[in-house]
Design an enzyme around this catalytic site. Structure first.
Site, mmCIF file in Angstrom:
data_model
loop_
_atom_site.group_PDB
_atom_site.id
_atom_site.type_symbol
_atom_site.label_atom_id
_atom_site.label_comp_id
_atom_site.label_asym_id
_atom_site.label_seq_id
_atom_site.Cartn_x
_atom_site.Cartn_y
_atom_site.Cartn_z
ATOM 1 N N GLU A 9 0.792 -1.234 0.000
ATOM 2 C CA GLU A 9 0.000 0.000 0.000
ATOM 3 C C GLU A 9 0.827 1.289 0.000
ATOM 4 O OE1 GLU A 9 -2.798 -0.313 3.231
ATOM 5 O OE2 GLU A 9 -3.528 -2.265 2.572
ATOM 6 N N GLU A 60 -6.473 -10.471 -1.769
ATOM 7 C CA GLU A 60 -7.281 -10.328 -0.554
ATOM 8 C C GLU A 60 -8.757 -10.165 -0.915
ATOM 9 O OE1 GLU A 60 -5.704 -7.337 2.102
ATOM 10 O OE2 GLU A 60 -3.640 -7.721 1.450
#
Length: 705
Positions: A507, A622
């Site tokens: 991220e 995910e």
């Protein structure tokens, strides 16, 4: 039994064949029969107590070598008692796994046995066979009993243990769920809060449960029924309690499910020293992450109490449950499309996530449905570095010589953080034992990293210099990869055999989103889409793979969320990381989705195209998918459309541009009630026996072309 000539010939042929094999020295049947076992699969110990467990299935003379180990020396230690037994000593409350590795004469493969150990806190209560406190106990024959509405003075005409609620109007025959008489122990009841539970005499009938050591009103006795209670069903509960506060006090039976505590039965003024009946019903929620039934004294914080004759009866059908063993397999359904189909899981965990890689039911479910796992939190920097409160610094000399840490030449500090890799090691063992591979998640993240890691002398105060952080980053990345590869070799004989992918950086594009304070940007500043330190992290990791010849077998990933809203930035970032040498081999699409608009199917497809065009591996890392309507059928339709899009892009990609394409899909959780999201994001609802329409839709999507 009459034997025909044909069957007689088969028997004689088998006997002759076995005799010939034995003469040749092979005796395969005998070899196969030698299997090391333990007399017990699990044991429960109290702190500072020991228990010896014997080895069975093999004679002492057959054992060449045995080595015992424990997953946590803080919880339990082990000592070999010769070759055919192990002594386990409890240290402190918790769970541990004892492993024995046996080398047998004439058998090449090392055999392994495991023993689950649960350690309970030592009780300070008086001997359970004596009468605690000062109040006298009444014999069962003359004990006063109370109905649920108010204290009674007469014994009811029926014994609650034999009372069966009447048949419901829907025709459901009541089913006895639990009858706890405490004649043989605590009947699966455990302490809640600071209390201690033990068996005692002079119960309502025979023996009973004694609850002592309470320090708050909610402390008491509980039974965990999470895995057995039926979602949506109604249950009738009867029990007898005797509180010893010395005055009338409220007593209560309740359920605990998540953050809800619905009452089952209450007596507001139960007399002290008398047996009082509690009776009531509760309807179980249609989905839940955990479920306890417990007893307490809201009217007294410290009084001891006794519990007996707890009868729990299911009186309505509830939701239909499915045997997970009968379900089709996700990994088998997609085996010709994606190399890896995975889930996230927890080795230790908490609540509904607890012991997912240690409980037989979830282990078997994972083995059938998936061939890959990602640890949800236990490999993130926060856990490995000990978090904010469990920091432990050790000398560089100890780190290098005793623990094998990689300390780079530019590391000028005297101390280094000791890494907590217990859960990682245990998960690698799980993978080796169950033929499951692993995604390593994650090495670098602006969240879930302790702030002290970025400060001078690790003191949590002044931000460290870039030179200091360069050295710390190199130490951490190289040590993590080396540790895992060494563990793989220990378990399987080969590095790179279990972990097939690493999320090196997580991220970065969203680096300003609630970072740890201080964090990477406080040290290096905002370097936009050319972060030198991120590139270094990939370079360090790649060099460690290169040192073992694994650079073409294990892929290093950049991983991010909302990727469909920042795809161009992600492509620009990975191009920078690879500007000198291709060290980032893959892009991870987290895919925490909310349909039908965030993203639309078209936007998600466009994002896949952009990532596939880089030539790098792509993985959905995910995946979970909620829908705005919170409707199960809508969620199933959205999940199916997303998966059909992924399948279509994989099968129809330009293989000259991207030879590997989409190599894996990981679903972020086993079922809704253990998800980090609050609504209905996964394929199962309350448990692995509760598939949703989205599970079947997910399988159906494999037919897309």
């Amino acid at each position: 039994m009459k034997m025909t000539h044909k069957s007689m010939r088969k028997v004689m042929a088998a006997i002759l064949s076995a005799a010939m094999l034995f003469q040749m020295g092979t005796a395969p049947a005998t070899q196969a029969a030698v299997k090391v076992k333990l007399a017990k699969k699990s044991i429960v110990l109290t702190e500072k107590k020991s228990k010896t467990v014997k080895v069975t299935g093999v004679k002492k003379a057959k054992i060449k070598k045995v080595k015992w180990s424990t997953s946590s020396k803080k919880i339990a230690t082990v000592k070999a008692k010769g070759k055919t037994a192990v002594k386990v000593t409890a240290k402190k409350a918790g769970n541990a796994k004892v492993t024995g590795k046996f080398t047998l004469k004439g058998v090449k493969k090392v055999q392994k046995v495991t023993l689950k150990v649960r350690v309970k806190k030592a009780s300070k209560a008086n001997d359970a066979t004596e009468t605690p406190g000062t109040a006298s106990r009444q014999p069962a024959a003359t004990a006063a009993v109370s109905p649920s509405a108010s204290p009674a003075t007469t014994t009811p005409s029926t014994n609650p243990a034999t009372t069966t609620p009447t048949k419901n109007p829907d025709g459901f025959e009541p089913v006895l769920f639990k009858n706890a008489t405490f004649e043989n122990g605590t009947d699966d009841f455990v302490s809640r809060g600071s209390s201690k539970v033990s068996q005692a005499d002079n119960g309502y009938e025979g023996k009973c449960l004694y609850v002592s050591g309470r320090t708050d009103t909610w402390n008491g006795a509980a039974i965990d029924v999470t895995s057995a209670i039926v979602p949506g069903a109604k249950y009738h509960v009867t029990a007898y309690m005797k509180q010893m506060s010395g005055a009338a006090a409220e007593i209560k039976c309740s359920a605990q499910t998540g953050s809800d505590y619905p009452a089952i039965a209450t007596v507001t003024d139960a007399p002290s020293g008398e047996w009082v009946k509690l009776e009531g019903e509760i309807e179980v929620a249609s989905s839940f992450s955990d479920y306890l039934i417990y007893f307490e004294i809201p009217g007294s914080a410290k009084a001891d109490f006794y519990l007996d004759s707890v009868v729990i009866t299911q009186v309505s059908k509830g939701k239909d449950v499915v045997d997970p063993n009968t379900l089709a397999s996700i990994k088998d359904t997609y085996k010709d499309i994606f190399q890896y189909m995975g889930t996230c899981a927890n080795y230790y965990g908490y609540g509904a996530k607890k012991d997912q890689l240690r409980k037989d039911d979830t282990i078997n479910f994972i083995k059938k449905q998936f061939n890959s796992i990602t640890l949800e939190n236990e490999m993130k920097p926060d856990t490995v570095l000990g978090g904010f409160y469990n920091k432990k610094l050790i000398s560089v000399d100890e780190a290098e010589k005793k623990l094998g840490y990689i300390i780079p030449d530019n590391y000028k500090e005297d101390k280094v953080p000791q890494l907590d890799l217990g859960a990682v090691d245990a998960t690698l063992e799980f993978c080796a034992e169950n033929n499951v591979k692993m995604r390593a998640h994650t090495l670098m993240w602006h969240q879930q990293t302790p702030s002290w890691f970025f400060t001078e002398d690790y003191n949590g105060k002044n931000v460290a210099t870039t030179e200091v952080m360069d050295a710390r980053l190199e130490f951490f990345v190289r040590t993590m990869l080396n540790h895992v590869m060494d563990k793989e070799k220990e378990l399987t004989g080969k590095e790179g055999s279990l972990v097939y992918a690493w999320d090196v950086t997580n991220e970065y594009v969203h680096r300003a989103n609630e970072p740890t304070s201080p964090s990477w940007m406080d040290v290096y500043g905002d370097m936009d889409l050319e972060p030198v330190y991120v590139k270094k992290a990939f370079t360090f990791a790649y060099e460690e793979l290169e040192n073992r010849g694994l650079q073409d077998q294990v892929t290093l990933f950049y991983n991010d969320y909302d990727e469909y809203n920042c795809a161009d930035k992600i492509v620009e970032l990975v191009n920078y990381i690879n500007s000198d040498k291709k060290v980032c081999g893959g892009i991870g699409m987290q895919s925490h989705l909310t349909g039908p608009e965030n993203p639309t199917i078209d936007l998600y497809a466009e994002t896949l195209d952009k990532f596939l065009a880089t030539g790098l591996e792509v993985q959905v890392t995910e995946l979970d998918a909620e829908v705005e309507s919170n409707d199960l059928e809508d969620q199933a339709a959205y999940m199916k459309s997303i998966m059909e899009t992924i399948v279509t892009k994989q099968l129809n990609r330009d293989k000259t541009v991207n030879p590997k394409g989409i190599t894996g899909v990981t679903i972020w959780g086993l079922y809704d009630t253990c998800s980090w999201r609050k609504n209905i994001p996964l394929l199962f609802a309350s448990g692995i026996n509760d598939p949703k329409p989205s599970f079947y839709a997910f399988l159906e999507a494999a037919k897309a072309k």
